[in-house]
Scaffold this motif. Structure first.
Motif, PDB file in Angstrom:
ATOM      1  N   SER A  31      19.051  45.574   1.111  1.00 12.22           N
ATOM      2  CA  SER A  31      19.178  44.605   2.201  1.00 12.22           C
ATOM      3  C   SER A  31      17.931  43.726   2.285  1.00 12.22           C
ATOM      4  CB  SER A  31      19.399  45.336   3.532  1.00 12.22           C
ATOM      5  OG  SER A  31      19.286  44.446   4.625  1.00 12.22           O
ATOM      6  N   THR A  32      16.772  44.342   2.120  1.00 10.86           N
ATOM      7  CA  THR A  32      15.506  43.600   2.129  1.00 10.86           C
ATOM      8  C   THR A  32      15.533  42.480   1.101  1.00 10.86           C
ATOM      9  OG1 THR A  32      14.198  45.468   2.923  1.00 10.86           O
ATOM     10  CG2 THR A  32      13.029  43.825   1.616  1.00 10.86           C
ATOM     11  N   GLU A  33      15.923  42.829  -0.131  1.00 13.32           N
ATOM     12  CA  GLU A  33      15.926  41.836  -1.212  1.00 13.32           C
ATOM     13  C   GLU A  33      16.971  40.751  -0.967  1.00 13.32           C
ATOM     14  OE1 GLU A  33      13.426  41.803  -2.892  1.00 13.32           O
ATOM     15  OE2 GLU A  33      12.918  43.687  -3.846  1.00 13.32           O
ATOM     16  N   GLN A  34      18.119  41.115  -0.436  1.00 10.87           N
ATOM     17  CA  GLN A  34      19.155  40.117  -0.126  1.00 10.87           C
ATOM     18  C   GLN A  34      18.637  39.111   0.907  1.00 10.87           C
ATOM     19  OE1 GLN A  34      22.004  39.734  -1.651  1.00 10.87           O
ATOM     20  NE2 GLN A  34      22.254  41.651  -2.720  1.00 10.87           N
ATOM     21  N   HIS A  59       9.088  33.769  -7.346  1.00  7.99           N
ATOM     22  CA  HIS A  59       9.408  35.065  -6.757  1.00  7.99           C
ATOM     23  C   HIS A  59      10.887  35.155  -6.398  1.00  7.99           C
ATOM     24  CE1 HIS A  59       8.473  39.002  -5.450  1.00  7.99           C
ATOM     25  NE2 HIS A  59       8.852  38.775  -4.216  1.00  7.99           N
ATOM     26  N   LEU A  60      11.514  34.041  -6.098  1.00  4.78           N
ATOM     27  CA  LEU A  60      12.955  34.031  -5.844  1.00  4.78           C
ATOM     28  C   LEU A  60      13.698  34.486  -7.105  1.00  4.78           C
ATOM     29  CD1 LEU A  60      15.528  33.402  -4.281  1.00  4.78           C
ATOM     30  CD2 LEU A  60      15.211  30.990  -4.851  1.00  4.78           C
ATOM     31  N   GLN A  61      13.313  33.950  -8.255  1.00  6.73           N
ATOM     32  CA  GLN A  61      13.948  34.362  -9.516  1.00  6.73           C
ATOM     33  C   GLN A  61      13.692  35.846  -9.791  1.00  6.73           C
ATOM     34  OE1 GLN A  61      12.242  31.568 -12.272  1.00  6.73           O
ATOM     35  NE2 GLN A  61      13.623  29.908 -11.662  1.00  6.73           N
ATOM     36  N   GLN A  62      12.473  36.287  -9.517  1.00  8.63           N
ATOM     37  CA  GLN A  62      12.116  37.696  -9.705  1.00  8.63           C
ATOM     38  C   GLN A  62      12.945  38.589  -8.781  1.00  8.63           C
ATOM     39  OE1 GLN A  62       7.974  38.582  -8.858  1.00  8.63           O
ATOM     40  NE2 GLN A  62       7.581  38.725 -11.064  1.00  8.63           N
ATOM     41  N   THR A  63      13.135  38.144  -7.549  1.00 10.19           N
ATOM     42  CA  THR A  63      13.898  38.918  -6.563  1.00 10.19           C
ATOM     43  C   THR A  63      15.332  39.110  -7.034  1.00 10.19           C
ATOM     44  OG1 THR A  63      12.474  38.154  -4.772  1.00 10.19           O
ATOM     45  CG2 THR A  63      14.633  38.997  -4.131  1.00 10.19           C
ATOM     46  N   GLN A  64      15.897  38.084  -7.650  1.00  7.67           N
ATOM     47  CA  GLN A  64      17.261  38.205  -8.174  1.00  7.67           C
ATOM     48  C   GLN A  64      17.324  39.261  -9.281  1.00  7.67           C
ATOM     49  OE1 GLN A  64      17.631  34.005  -8.878  1.00  7.67           O
ATOM     50  NE2 GLN A  64      18.620  33.636  -6.913  1.00  7.67           N
ATOM     51  N   LEU A 146      12.552  51.730 -13.474  1.00  9.80           N
ATOM     52  CA  LEU A 146      13.057  50.496 -12.861  1.00  9.80           C
ATOM     53  C   LEU A 146      12.300  50.182 -11.574  1.00  9.80           C
ATOM     54  CD1 LEU A 146      16.888  51.079 -13.409  1.00  9.80           C
ATOM     55  CD2 LEU A 146      15.485  49.313 -14.524  1.00  9.80           C
ATOM     56  N   LEU A 147      12.079  51.201 -10.756  1.00 10.60           N
ATOM     57  CA  LEU A 147      11.388  51.006  -9.479  1.00 10.60           C
ATOM     58  C   LEU A 147       9.922  50.643  -9.688  1.00 10.60           C
ATOM     59  CD1 LEU A 147      13.082  53.987  -7.645  1.00 10.60           C
ATOM     60  CD2 LEU A 147      13.409  51.550  -7.080  1.00 10.60           C
ATOM     61  N   ARG A 148       9.285  51.250 -10.711  1.00  4.22           N
ATOM     62  CA  ARG A 148       7.883  50.935 -11.001  1.00  4.22           C
ATOM     63  C   ARG A 148       7.752  49.477 -11.441  1.00  4.22           C
ATOM     64  NH1 ARG A 148       6.291  54.922 -14.275  1.00  4.22           N
ATOM     65  NH2 ARG A 148       5.259  56.047 -12.597  1.00  4.22           N
ATOM     66  N   THR A 149       8.682  48.991 -12.250  1.00  3.99           N
ATOM     67  CA  THR A 149       8.659  47.594 -12.692  1.00  3.99           C
ATOM     68  C   THR A 149       8.683  46.667 -11.479  1.00  3.99           C
ATOM     69  OG1 THR A 149       9.750  48.132 -14.778  1.00  3.99           O
ATOM     70  CG2 THR A 149       9.901  45.841 -14.039  1.00  3.99           C
ATOM     71  N   THR A 150       9.577  46.937 -10.549  1.00  2.00           N
ATOM     72  CA  THR A 150       9.674  46.101  -9.351  1.00  2.00           C
ATOM     73  C   THR A 150       8.425  46.234  -8.488  1.00  2.00           C
ATOM     74  OG1 THR A 150      12.086  46.188  -9.363  1.00  2.00           O
ATOM     75  CG2 THR A 150      11.029  45.652  -7.267  1.00  2.00           C
ATOM     76  N   GLU A 151       7.942  47.458  -8.297  1.00  3.67           N
ATOM     77  CA  GLU A 151       6.733  47.665  -7.500  1.00  3.67           C
ATOM     78  C   GLU A 151       5.562  46.881  -8.096  1.00  3.67           C
ATOM     79  OE1 GLU A 151       3.995  51.366  -5.790  1.00  3.67           O
ATOM     80  OE2 GLU A 151       5.425  51.751  -7.394  1.00  3.67           O
TER      81      GLU A 151
END
Length: 175
Positions: A31-34, A59-64, A146-151
């Motif tokens: 939900s945060t990312e959306q 960062h918008l592209q990264q968020t997607q 996957l989570l570490r990449t995003t973090e």
């Protein structure tokens, strides 16, 4: 691992173990990312500094991409994303909206946009660090990666905003 005691219907499900909490927290960060996907475009338009605007667009592209990683984790868990609204991010985004509406000089508005964006980044860094820890405990190494990449991306964005803030804050101070 135990079977989740409820599906994500938007109503609170009974949480009986770390797996249930993990899924609930994944739904929260989804939900945060959306919410951020919508806010970042508006922030990019509101920024007067071209580097800041570009940072928001990047960062918008990264968020997607981060949303796609979360969807992969949900798929691996046999769960559906969504069904939860992150109220904390709603508040952070609402403050960002107020910043955009303020009557302010361009440099002051840009400084305020950075402050709002960094609040969001810090919330995300915290959320992803917690999720990564849960995934480690649950033995979900693919999720950990996957989570570490995003973090790491969130931390890098925070650093980039800090770098931009040093000159923008000085400009805002000079009126």
């Amino acid at each position: 691992m135990t079977q989740s005691s409820g599906q994500s219907s938007g109503m609170s499900m009974k949480m009986t173990d770390l797996q249930d909490l993990y899924v609930e927290q994944l739904q929260d960060v989804y939900s945060t990312e959306q919410q951020l996907t919508q806010a970042l475009g508006q922030m990019a338009q509101a920024a007067s500094d071209p580097q800041l605007s570009q940072a928001f667009q990047m960062h918008l592209q990264q968020t997607q991409q981060q949303i796609q990683r979360l969807e992969q984790i949900f798929q691996n868990l046999g769960q559906q994303p969504g069904g939860k609204t992150c109220k904390a991010m709603q508040g952070i985004v609402a403050e960002g909206q107020e910043t955009i509406q303020e009557k302010a000089t361009p440099a002051v508005r840009d400084a305020a946009l950075i402050a709002a964006a960094q609040r969001a980044e810090h919330y995300e860094i915290s959320a992803y660090g917690t999720l990564r820890t849960y995934a480690q405990i649950l033995g979900r190494q693919q999720d950990v990666d996957l989570l570490r990449t995003t973090e790491d991306e969130e931390k890098a964005t925070d650093q980039k905003l800090t770098g931009l803030a040093s000159s923008i804050n000085m400009e805002a101070n000079n009126g």
